[in-house]
Design an enzyme around this catalytic site. Structure first.
Site, PDB file in Angstrom:
ATOM      1  N   CYS A   1      -0.910   3.305 -10.551  1.00 28.46           N
ATOM      2  CA  CYS A   1      -1.806   2.329  -9.899  1.00 28.46           C
ATOM      3  C   CYS A   1      -3.290   2.562 -10.152  1.00 28.46           C
ATOM      4  CB  CYS A   1      -1.539   2.316  -8.395  1.00 28.46           C
ATOM      5  SG  CYS A   1       0.086   1.632  -8.009  1.00 28.46           S
TER       6      CYS A   1
ATOM      7  N   PHE B   1       0.812  -1.222   0.000  1.00 27.91           N
ATOM      8  CA  PHE B   1       0.000   0.000   0.000  1.00 27.91           C
ATOM      9  C   PHE B   1       0.845   1.273   0.000  1.00 27.91           C
ATOM     10  CE2 PHE B   1      -2.516  -3.378   1.915  1.00 27.91           C
ATOM     11  CZ  PHE B   1      -3.695  -3.293   1.189  1.00 27.91           C
TER      12      PHE B   1
HETATM   13  N1  LIG Z   1       4.326   1.939  -7.737  1.00 31.17           N
HETATM   14  C1  LIG Z   1       3.532   1.973  -6.678  1.00 31.17           C
HETATM   15  O1  LIG Z   1       3.346   3.007  -6.047  1.00 31.17           O
HETATM   16  C2  LIG Z   1       2.848   0.717  -6.202  1.00 31.17           C
HETATM   17  C3  LIG Z   1       2.230   0.698  -4.945  1.00 31.17           C
HETATM   18  C4  LIG Z   1       1.611  -0.464  -4.511  1.00 31.17           C
HETATM   19  C5  LIG Z   1       1.587  -1.593  -5.324  1.00 31.17           C
HETATM   20  N2  LIG Z   1       2.172  -1.552  -6.555  1.00 31.17           N
HETATM   21  C6  LIG Z   1       2.159  -2.762  -7.379  1.00 31.17           C
HETATM   22  O2  LIG Z   1       3.436  -3.387  -7.272  1.00 31.17           O
HETATM   23  C7  LIG Z   1       3.780  -4.020  -8.519  1.00 31.17           C
HETATM   24  C8  LIG Z   1       5.109  -3.473  -9.010  1.00 31.17           C
HETATM   25  O3  LIG Z   1       4.936  -2.106  -9.304  1.00 31.17           O
HETATM   26  P1  LIG Z   1       6.174  -1.155  -9.591  1.00 31.17           P
HETATM   27  O4  LIG Z   1       5.633   0.227  -9.719  1.00 31.17           O
HETATM   28  O5  LIG Z   1       7.244  -1.441  -8.615  1.00 31.17           O
HETATM   29  O6  LIG Z   1       6.616  -1.699 -11.040  1.00 31.17           O
HETATM   30  P2  LIG Z   1       7.956  -1.376 -11.853  1.00 31.17           P
HETATM   31  O7  LIG Z   1       7.575  -1.462 -13.280  1.00 31.17           O
HETATM   32  O8  LIG Z   1       8.578  -0.135 -11.326  1.00 31.17           O
HETATM   33  O9  LIG Z   1       8.932  -2.588 -11.481  1.00 31.17           O
HETATM   34  C9  LIG Z   1       8.747  -3.896 -11.864  1.00 31.17           C
HETATM   35  C10 LIG Z   1      10.131  -4.533 -12.077  1.00 31.17           C
HETATM   36  O10 LIG Z   1       9.995  -5.944 -12.233  1.00 31.17           O
HETATM   37  C11 LIG Z   1      11.005  -6.387 -13.129  1.00 31.17           C
HETATM   38  N3  LIG Z   1      10.667  -7.731 -13.615  1.00 31.17           N
HETATM   39  C12 LIG Z   1       9.652  -8.120 -14.413  1.00 31.17           C
HETATM   40  N4  LIG Z   1       9.664  -9.446 -14.587  1.00 31.17           N
HETATM   41  C13 LIG Z   1      10.718  -9.933 -13.882  1.00 31.17           C
HETATM   42  C14 LIG Z   1      11.252 -11.232 -13.654  1.00 31.17           C
HETATM   43  N5  LIG Z   1      10.691 -12.316 -14.185  1.00 31.17           N
HETATM   44  N6  LIG Z   1      12.333 -11.334 -12.874  1.00 31.17           N
HETATM   45  C15 LIG Z   1      12.912 -10.252 -12.318  1.00 31.17           C
HETATM   46  N7  LIG Z   1      12.449  -9.008 -12.488  1.00 31.17           N
HETATM   47  C16 LIG Z   1      11.357  -8.841 -13.261  1.00 31.17           C
HETATM   48  C17 LIG Z   1      11.033  -5.293 -14.186  1.00 31.17           C
HETATM   49  O11 LIG Z   1      12.240  -5.303 -14.914  1.00 31.17           O
HETATM   50  C18 LIG Z   1      10.849  -4.037 -13.317  1.00 31.17           C
HETATM   51  O12 LIG Z   1      12.104  -3.490 -12.939  1.00 31.17           O
HETATM   52  C19 LIG Z   1       2.611  -3.758  -9.454  1.00 31.17           C
HETATM   53  O13 LIG Z   1       1.724  -4.835  -9.401  1.00 31.17           O
HETATM   54  C20 LIG Z   1       1.958  -2.528  -8.856  1.00 31.17           C
HETATM   55  O14 LIG Z   1       0.589  -2.438  -9.159  1.00 31.17           O
HETATM   56  C21 LIG Z   1       2.814  -0.434  -7.004  1.00 31.17           C
END
Ligand SMILES: NC(=O)c1ccc[n+]([C@@H]2O[C@H](COP(=O)([O-])OP(=O)(O)OC[C@H]3O[C@@H](n4cnc5c(N)ncnc54)[C@H](O)[C@@H]3O)[C@@H](O)[C@H]2O)c1
Length: 439
Positions: free
Chosen positions: A263, A152
């Site tokens: 998000c 969150f």
């Molecule tokens: N950004 C936010 O504020 C936030 C807050 C809460 C929840 N979330 C959720 O968390 C999740 C991640 O969001 P984010 O913003 O960190 O995404 P992001 O795109 O910043 O990061 C995702 C990372 O995962 C890596 N990746 C993908 N497949 C992979 C694999 N098989 N092995 C290793 N690395 C791999 C990508 O290269 C990327 O660096 C999403 O589901 C999002 O909805 C995000």
């Protein structure tokens, strides 16, 4: 405890660094070699206040490391987090689970004993069942527990949110996993952060329900803002008047250009699709998505209207591009829709953002970027505030007025007071409040 964090984006990197700071040994894995190389060189791939210091400290103290290969970290870990992206799928807008399932397959191939696999990515209800199935299919004899542990944290305040969360949600199907997850979060538990244990599907749904509710709150006050403008009321006072009611609360009642970011847009869309999948459409969420979509472009109309209905050939200066302050994240930022609509109407757009310009360049064409707010305002026909960065809250308004061709300020975040701006000889347009003409 030893932790492997699969995916080192906003969530994976912040969570990994904070868990290391609690004393766990954390390995953050990402398949993006450039990201890992940068992190190993001490360079942060994202802008997040306090992150560089936290990462640096935990790397120096030997609790945080980075890798492009998940096999080693997965083998030694007690808990493996999946924190990969779940963007909107091209075509239908549902959550794209390609990365989650790929990570599950890679974990299945590497794992060699009892592990808790906790999904931190935001995933539709039932995804944990599929992750468990993928692992059981690849490694039928392996004892693993698949847990949902939605995140969150908010970008821009991510470290504080992770370390002092309102609650920790853990969706687990067995006692052993619950115990491991309690150990992971024990340092927070000692700080009295409420830990909510549910079944896995419930935890998955809690995350979407939370985001959809917040998006609804924003959209609600935005509609009330439109009514205020027509009816001669002030949305700031309406928001305060309702927000002081404990049942409503003051947060997420800031009228503005519509929600954006990495998000809310994708998660409301995914929840809508989930509703359809289960034959239970969510009319409220569907309406929130539709109202918000129209709103972003409609904000450009405010600019066009104050310039007499025609912006062809005019220069519009835009302050703030990221979807909110203190981040460089441009994913689904309202600025994209507003700027594109202004360009469609023939305007030239010049913009400044304290952290988002690099990302903006990959998403917006034909925008001229400035090095600060004053250079941005230079000889422009109007100034538009799109993101409420602190440095835009206390602009030298005399200097801005002197720079502008015309003293027009369109404040889509309501950070200035209409009376004061009128006294300062601005024509001032904001959201949900009467327009003040230049005195
Ligand atoms: N950004 C936010 O504020 C936030 C807050 C809460 C929840 N979330 C959720 O968390 C999740 C991640 O969001 P984010 O913003 O960190 O995404 P992001 O795109 O910043 O990061 C995702 C990372 O995962 C890596 N990746 C993908 N497949 C992979 C694999 N098989 N092995 C290793 N690395 C791999 C990508 O290269 C990327 O660096 C999403 O589901 C999002 O909805 C995000």
């Amino acid at each position: 405890m030893r932790i492997a964090m699969i995916g080192t984006g906003y969530v994976g990197l912040v969570s990994g660094a904070c868990l290391a700071d609690f004393g766990h040994i954390v390995s953050c894995v990402d398949r993006d070699g450039r990201k890992i190389a940068a992190l190993e060189g001490g360079e942060m791939p994202i802008f997040e206040p306090g992150l560089a210091e936290l990462v640096g400290k935990n790397v120096r103290e030997g609790r945080l490391s980075f890798s492009t290969d998940l096999r080693g970290p997965v083998k030694t870990a007690d808990t493996i987090f999946i924190a990969v992206g779940t963007p909107s799928r091209r075509g239908d807008g549902h959550a794209d689970l390609t990365y989650v399932f790929q990570a599950a397959r890679e974990i299945a191939a590497a794992v060699d004993g009892y592990k808790v696999i906790a999904t931190k990515s935001t995933v539709p209800v039932g995804t944990g069942d599929e992750v468990a199935r993928i692992i059981a299919e690849a490694r039928p004899q392996l004892p693993v527990s698949v847990v949902s542990n939605p995140e969150f944290l908010r970008e821009g305040a991510a470290i504080g949110d992770f370390k002092r969360p309102d609650r920790i949600v853990i969706g687990a199907e067995d006692e052993r996993a619950r115990k491991v997850m309690t150990d992971v979060y024990r340092p927070l538990y000692l700080n009295q952060a409420p830990m909510l244990f549910t079944d896995r599907r419930t935890a998955e749904l809690i995350k979407y329900a939370a985001n959809a509710f917040l998006a609804t709150k924003i959209t609600f006050i935005n509609e009330i803002a439109d009514l205020c403008e027509r009816a001669g009321a002030d949305v700031q006072d309406v928001a305060r008047g309702i927000g002081l009611d404990n049942r409503i609360g003051p947060k997420f009642l800031n009228a503005g250009p519509g929600f954006g970011g990495s998000c809310f847009p994708k998660d409301t869309m995914a929840l809508m699709k989930t509703g359809h999948d289960f034959g239970v459409p969510s009319r409220i969420v569907e309406t929130v998505i539709a109202v918000n979509d129209q709103r972003k472009r409609a904000m450009a109309r405010k600019v066009i209207d104050v310039l007499g209905g025609n912006v062809r050939g005019r220069t519009i200066a835009v302050l703030g591009l990221t979807f909110k302050p203190n981040t460089d994240d441009m994913r689904d930022a309202p600025s994209i829709a507003v700027i594109t609509a202004l360009q469609d109407a023939g305007a030239r757009v010049r913009a400044y953002d304290p952290a988002g310009i690099k990302q903006a360049k990959t998403l917006l064409d034909n925008v001229e970027y400035s090095s600060d707010a004053y250079a941005c305002a230079d000889a422009a026909d109007a100034l538009v505030i799109l993101t409420e960065w602190d440095e835009f809250r206390a602009l030298d308004v005399d200097r801005i007025r002197a720079k502008l061709k015309r003293p027009i300020l369109v404040d889509l975040r309501n950070i200035y007071r209409p009376e004061e701006m009128a006294q300062q000889d601005f024509t001032y347009v904001s959201v949900g409040r009467a327009t003040r003409k230049q005195a």
